[in-house]
Enzyme design. Sequence first.
Site, PDB file in Angstrom:
ATOM      1  N   TYR A   1     -50.519 -23.914   5.653  1.00 62.40           N
ATOM      2  CA  TYR A   1     -51.691 -24.738   6.017  1.00 62.40           C
ATOM      3  C   TYR A   1     -52.960 -23.893   5.945  1.00 62.40           C
ATOM      4  O   TYR A   1     -53.949 -24.280   5.328  1.00 62.40           O
ATOM      5  CB  TYR A   1     -51.535 -25.338   7.428  1.00 62.40           C
ATOM      6  CG  TYR A   1     -52.823 -25.915   7.953  1.00 62.40           C
ATOM      7  CD1 TYR A   1     -53.314 -27.126   7.440  1.00 62.40           C
ATOM      8  CD2 TYR A   1     -53.599 -25.246   8.908  1.00 62.40           C
ATOM      9  CE1 TYR A   1     -54.532 -27.648   7.892  1.00 62.40           C
ATOM     10  CE2 TYR A   1     -54.804 -25.760   9.362  1.00 62.40           C
ATOM     11  CZ  TYR A   1     -55.260 -26.958   8.851  1.00 62.40           C
ATOM     12  OH  TYR A   1     -56.460 -27.465   9.281  1.00 62.40           O
TER      13      TYR A   1
ATOM     14  N   LYS B   1     -56.571 -23.889   3.366  1.00 63.75           N
ATOM     15  CA  LYS B   1     -57.995 -23.886   3.737  1.00 63.75           C
ATOM     16  C   LYS B   1     -58.735 -22.761   2.997  1.00 63.75           C
ATOM     17  O   LYS B   1     -59.851 -22.948   2.514  1.00 63.75           O
ATOM     18  CB  LYS B   1     -58.152 -23.747   5.253  1.00 63.75           C
ATOM     19  CG  LYS B   1     -57.682 -24.981   6.018  1.00 63.75           C
ATOM     20  CD  LYS B   1     -58.497 -26.213   5.653  1.00 63.75           C
ATOM     21  CE  LYS B   1     -57.865 -27.514   6.089  1.00 63.75           C
ATOM     22  NZ  LYS B   1     -58.504 -28.710   5.528  1.00 63.75           N
TER      23      LYS B   1
ATOM     24  N   SER C   1     -61.497 -24.245   8.532  1.00 66.44           N
ATOM     25  CA  SER C   1     -60.978 -23.963   9.869  1.00 66.44           C
ATOM     26  C   SER C   1     -61.197 -22.509  10.229  1.00 66.44           C
ATOM     27  O   SER C   1     -61.205 -21.632   9.352  1.00 66.44           O
ATOM     28  CB  SER C   1     -59.476 -24.273   9.863  1.00 66.44           C
ATOM     29  OG  SER C   1     -58.848 -23.716  10.983  1.00 66.44           O
TER      30      SER C   1
END
Length: 335
Positions: free
Chosen positions: A150, A154, A125
């Site tokens: 989160y 990544k 992302s």
Amino acid sequence: MKKILVTGGLGYIGSHTVVELLSVGFDVVVIDNLNNSKEEVKARIEDIAGRNFELCIGDVNDAATLEALFVKHTFDGVIHFAAHKAVGESVDNPVMYYQNNVSGLISLLSTMEKHKVSNLIFSSSCTVYGAATDLPVTEKTLIQKAESPYGTTKILGEDIINDFAKHKEFKSILLRYFNPVGAHPSAKIGELPLGVPNNLVPYITQTAAGIREQLTVFGEDYNTEDGTCIRDYIHVVDLAKAHVKALTYCQDMSHNVDVFNVGTGKGNTVLEVIRAFEKVNGVKLNYKIGPRRGGDIEQIYADTSKVNALLGWSAQYDIADMMQHAWAWQQGLQD
Ligand code: NAD
Ligand code: UFG
């Protein structure tokens, strides 16, 4: 390459990618635990693509389930979408995020290693760039400490793959998505947000549909042309097609790991997105300006020259298409 395992293949980006894979002749096996998707999506994908695929309802953290799949099939590559993705939820429940997103990846990598399956496409992302100051961001832009668990999953995912690939016959492409929006033009598949959406576009379509009373624009005092935040919105079908290109590139590349930004290269403000929605659909949106949302960065958009040149991919849909397809999908949900 012939047979591809797609983890999380019934989800938003996964379902569109399975359509594209089937359409160009890949055989596909999906593993999805239905944590954030519905089994009926399988028939919809098959309807669009005109071909069937095998679905395993199971968890990538379950080593025995993965082992059985890898014994049954010889995979030429894997696309790994399966993960939790809600930023706010990850702040409230970090362990759940590290468990699913990080342990899930490790479980997948160890099964791939055991069965000598060597091509992996990983969903990363643009969140890894944080609040970058030099825009547009290139793949060389410094990675910043993430604002949420989160985001950390990544960054960790990228690190784990880089370490794993160093001493092995293993190849991987890390795709850093910008803001995926829209739905399939057929309106048969799209995003299915649970509860109140956090993201802009589902909030817009649900407001227009009367499910939400009013959209709040989070802040108009940013240093942008109209004061609202800028993002690089990318049509989910364009994003799906980038995965097909990445698979071919991954197989043929001479190095182990490569990374690509996947965006349009163009930033839009929140108000521009709203205006595009209203114009293309002929719908007036009820919205108000509210305070800034904590954690939002002012602006980010991609430098796409690397993905354009090396994968031979560029976005075909513009913001009007994204808003038209998102609205058609939302209207179909209410029928
Ligand atoms: P999604 O929630 O729609 O799809 C994920 C799918 O994975 C769901 O069908 C879910 O049921 C499944 N799943 C989750 N955990 C699983 C597990 N342990 N085992 C098996 N299946 C599991 O999400 P999406 O928007 O399609 O995102 C796909 C990937 O792209 C994720 O890794 C996400 O972090 C990443 N990503 C998404 C965005 C975005 O804005 N949508 C942006 C950047 C990156
Ligand atoms: N916004 C509003 N009102 C809303 C929702 C959003 O004004 O009701 C604004 C936000 O403030 C932001 C823009 O619309 O300026 C886009 O917000 P989204 O929540 O749709 O997307 P984000 O860029 O905040 O986050 C997305 C993904 C994250 C990911 C991040 C970076 O949702 O998972 O991109 O990749 F981490």
